[in-house]
Scaffold this motif. Structure first.
Motif, PDB file in Angstrom:
ATOM      1  N   ASP A 148       0.398  -1.178   0.534  1.00 22.09           N
ATOM      2  CA  ASP A 148       0.000  -0.133  -0.186  1.00 22.09           C
ATOM      3  C   ASP A 148       0.920   1.270  -0.156  1.00 22.09           C
ATOM      4  O   ASP A 148       2.193   1.148   0.041  1.00 22.09           O
ATOM      5  CB  ASP A 148      -0.851  -0.249   1.591  1.00 22.09           C
ATOM      6  CG  ASP A 148       0.290   0.163   2.589  1.00 22.09           C
ATOM      7  OD1 ASP A 148       0.700   0.337   2.491  1.00 22.09           O
ATOM      8  OD2 ASP A 148      -0.518  -0.434   3.595  1.00 22.09           O
ATOM      9  N   GLY A 149       0.176   2.092   0.539  1.00 26.52           N
ATOM     10  CA  GLY A 149       1.320   3.887   0.169  1.00 26.52           C
ATOM     11  C   GLY A 149       2.320   4.173   1.282  1.00 26.52           C
ATOM     12  O   GLY A 149       2.762   4.747   0.910  1.00 26.52           O
ATOM     13  N   SER A 150       2.048   3.345   2.383  1.00 23.94           N
ATOM     14  CA  SER A 150       2.665   2.863   3.702  1.00 23.94           C
ATOM     15  C   SER A 150       3.796   2.330   2.953  1.00 23.94           C
ATOM     16  O   SER A 150       5.441   2.225   3.949  1.00 23.94           O
ATOM     17  CB  SER A 150       2.615   2.988   4.847  1.00 23.94           C
ATOM     18  OG  SER A 150       1.870   1.648   4.702  1.00 23.94           O
ATOM     19  N   SER A 151       3.834   1.384   2.110  1.00 23.86           N
ATOM     20  CA  SER A 151       4.918   0.988   2.071  1.00 23.86           C
ATOM     21  C   SER A 151       6.792   1.199   1.712  1.00 23.86           C
ATOM     22  O   SER A 151       7.400   0.431   2.515  1.00 23.86           O
ATOM     23  CB  SER A 151       4.613  -0.494   1.006  1.00 23.86           C
ATOM     24  OG  SER A 151       3.595  -0.918   0.600  1.00 23.86           O
ATOM     25  N   PRO A 152       6.989   1.565   0.772  1.00 25.22           N
ATOM     26  CA  PRO A 152       7.785   2.682   0.032  1.00 25.22           C
ATOM     27  C   PRO A 152       8.870   2.848   1.683  1.00 25.22           C
ATOM     28  O   PRO A 152       9.786   3.359   1.865  1.00 25.22           O
ATOM     29  CB  PRO A 152       7.861   3.368  -0.837  1.00 25.22           C
ATOM     30  CG  PRO A 152       5.959   2.793  -1.000  1.00 25.22           C
ATOM     31  CD  PRO A 152       5.483   2.597   0.180  1.00 25.22           C
ATOM     32  N   ALA A 153       7.653   3.887   2.864  1.00 25.90           N
ATOM     33  CA  ALA A 153       8.435   4.573   3.754  1.00 25.90           C
ATOM     34  C   ALA A 153       8.972   3.691   4.831  1.00 25.90           C
ATOM     35  O   ALA A 153      10.349   3.224   5.040  1.00 25.90           O
ATOM     36  CB  ALA A 153       7.784   5.387   4.920  1.00 25.90           C
TER      37      ALA A 153
END
Length: 403
Positions: A148-153
């Motif tokens: 999801d959108g939190s994966s890169p961080a």
């Protein structure tokens, strides 16, 4: 038998980007399954009923319609970490037609100019992020399918923790869409806490000078593991794993696992290798859980219990390592009985009693005994001398194919 099910790979350009065969299948389908985002890409003129996947996810609604003209939507290539692969395990090949589009990894490699065959691809979609740890080597290029959108961080934080802060990180949002965007930075200074949920992370791994050097080969340094002293030491571990000879897809029982070093390194030998670590001590169970994540094998399954009782009902192994408990009644016998024909049993002994147990077992079942003597140079006053480690007796036995 003509296919009743068509699995259509669809990109961010939607229905207009599909070929004639895929359009024809969708227009003729009585029912179309997909996520809300995928179904929203279809035109209003389609007559087929649009159905969302159930939560929790299940293929049962599709399989219940066997014989009807049904379509399933997938992102990009359905056979690449997609629903097509799951359906293929349930259906005969003549029941299903798969119409792929370029996968997100294909598109990302094209944007980056990376030869796809030289890239390591890892999925963290509904999978532990710790699996990345097995692929972190300086110079390696990774394409990571985000959850999801939190994966890169979270990926950037993991890279920093493992000493790969200098690695270049690029995040591709909505690949193939008009709103496609690329965010660039390093793991050390990653400023984007949240990005679009539909994203893929490209990493050019670069280790800091002080990052631990962990080889993919057997015999990791002892410092790679947390342990309480019960650890198969590096040189003996390398010899033991060479005798266990892991092969893709095989299952290991690591009995009396201690810190789980043998099971962890077995699983690092190939992504499809599996291992069960059997351990009764609660403190060591926690060490196993830490080590499996730190070494990128979160799939190592911990069996909390004492052999031989804890071995009941477990899947039969292709190899067994007994690092502790060889003197316990029934352990060697049960492991040998459950071992698959052609499988390998390796046991290590340090004490006289455990060595006698191996000698006695060998007299009945055969096998090979090896004595391992290792010495390390250590200071003695102004000079150096050899300090002998405790000798290890290793038993290796291969179960006959007709057993």
């Amino acid at each position: 038998m003509s296919p009743w099910l068509t699995v259509v790979g669809i990109g961010e350009d939607g229905f207009s980007g599909l070929g004639k065969q895929a359009r024809r299948a969708l227009l003729g389908a009585s029912k179309v399954f997909g996520s809300q985002r995928q179904l929203d890409l279809l035109p209003h003129c389609m007559r087929g009923e649009r159905l969302l996947w159930p939560s929790p996810f299940s293929l049962a609604p599709v399989l219940a319609l066997r014989g009807e003209p049904v379509c399933v939507l997938a992102s990009g290539d359905p056979m690449f970490f997609g629903v097509g692969a799951s359906l293929a395990r349930q259906l005969d090949t003549d029941e299903m037609n798969v119409l792929p589009m370029p996968s997100s990894c294909t598109l990302a490699a094209a944007r980056l100019g990376w030869p796809l065959q030289e890239v390591t691809i890892v999925s963290v979609v509904a999978r532990p992020l710790a699996a990345l740890n097995a692929h972190l080597y300086s110079g390696v290029r990774l394409l990571v399918l985000s959850n999801d959108g939190s994966s890169p961080a979270a990926i950037a934080a993991l890279l920093r923790e493992r000493g790969f802060g200098p690695s270049r990180v690029q995040v591709f949002e909505r690949l193939g869409a008009a709103a496609e965007r690329c965010l660039d930075g390093t793991a050390e200074h990653w400023p984007h806490e949240h990005v679009a949920d539909l994203n893929l992370v490209a990493v050019e791994c670069l280790a800091a000078p002080d990052a631990p050097r962990l080889s993919p080969l057997a015999g990791l340094p002892d410092t790679a593991f947390r342990h309480d002293g019960q650890l198969t030491k590096r040189d003996v571990r390398a010899i033991t794993l060479a005798r266990l000879a892991p092969q893709p897809g095989e299952l290991l029982w690591d009995v009396g696992a201690g810190s789980g070093s043998i099971g962890s390194e077995w699983m690092r030998a190939h992504p499809s290798c599996r291992a069960l670590a059997i351990e009764s001590d609660e403190g060591r169970q926690q060490l196993i859980e830490h080590n499996r994540d730190a070494l990128g094998v979160p799939g190592l399954q911990l069996v909390r219990g004492r052999a031989p009782q804890a071995l009941a009902g477990l899947e039969r192994p292709d190899a067994v390592f007994i690092g502790g408990g060889v003197t316990r009644e029934g352990v060697l016998h049960h492991c040998w009985q459950q071992l698959r024909p052609g499988g390998r049993l390796v046991a290590n002994a340090v004490t006289l009693q455990s060595e006698l147990a191996l000698v006695s077992w060998r007299e009945q079942h055969g096998g090979e005994l090896t004595r391992i003597h290792i010495a390390h140079a250590q200071p003695l006053g102004e000079f150096d001398t050899w300090r002998q480690a405790l000798p290890i007796t290793l038993l290796e036995a291969i179960k006959p194919l007709d057993a």
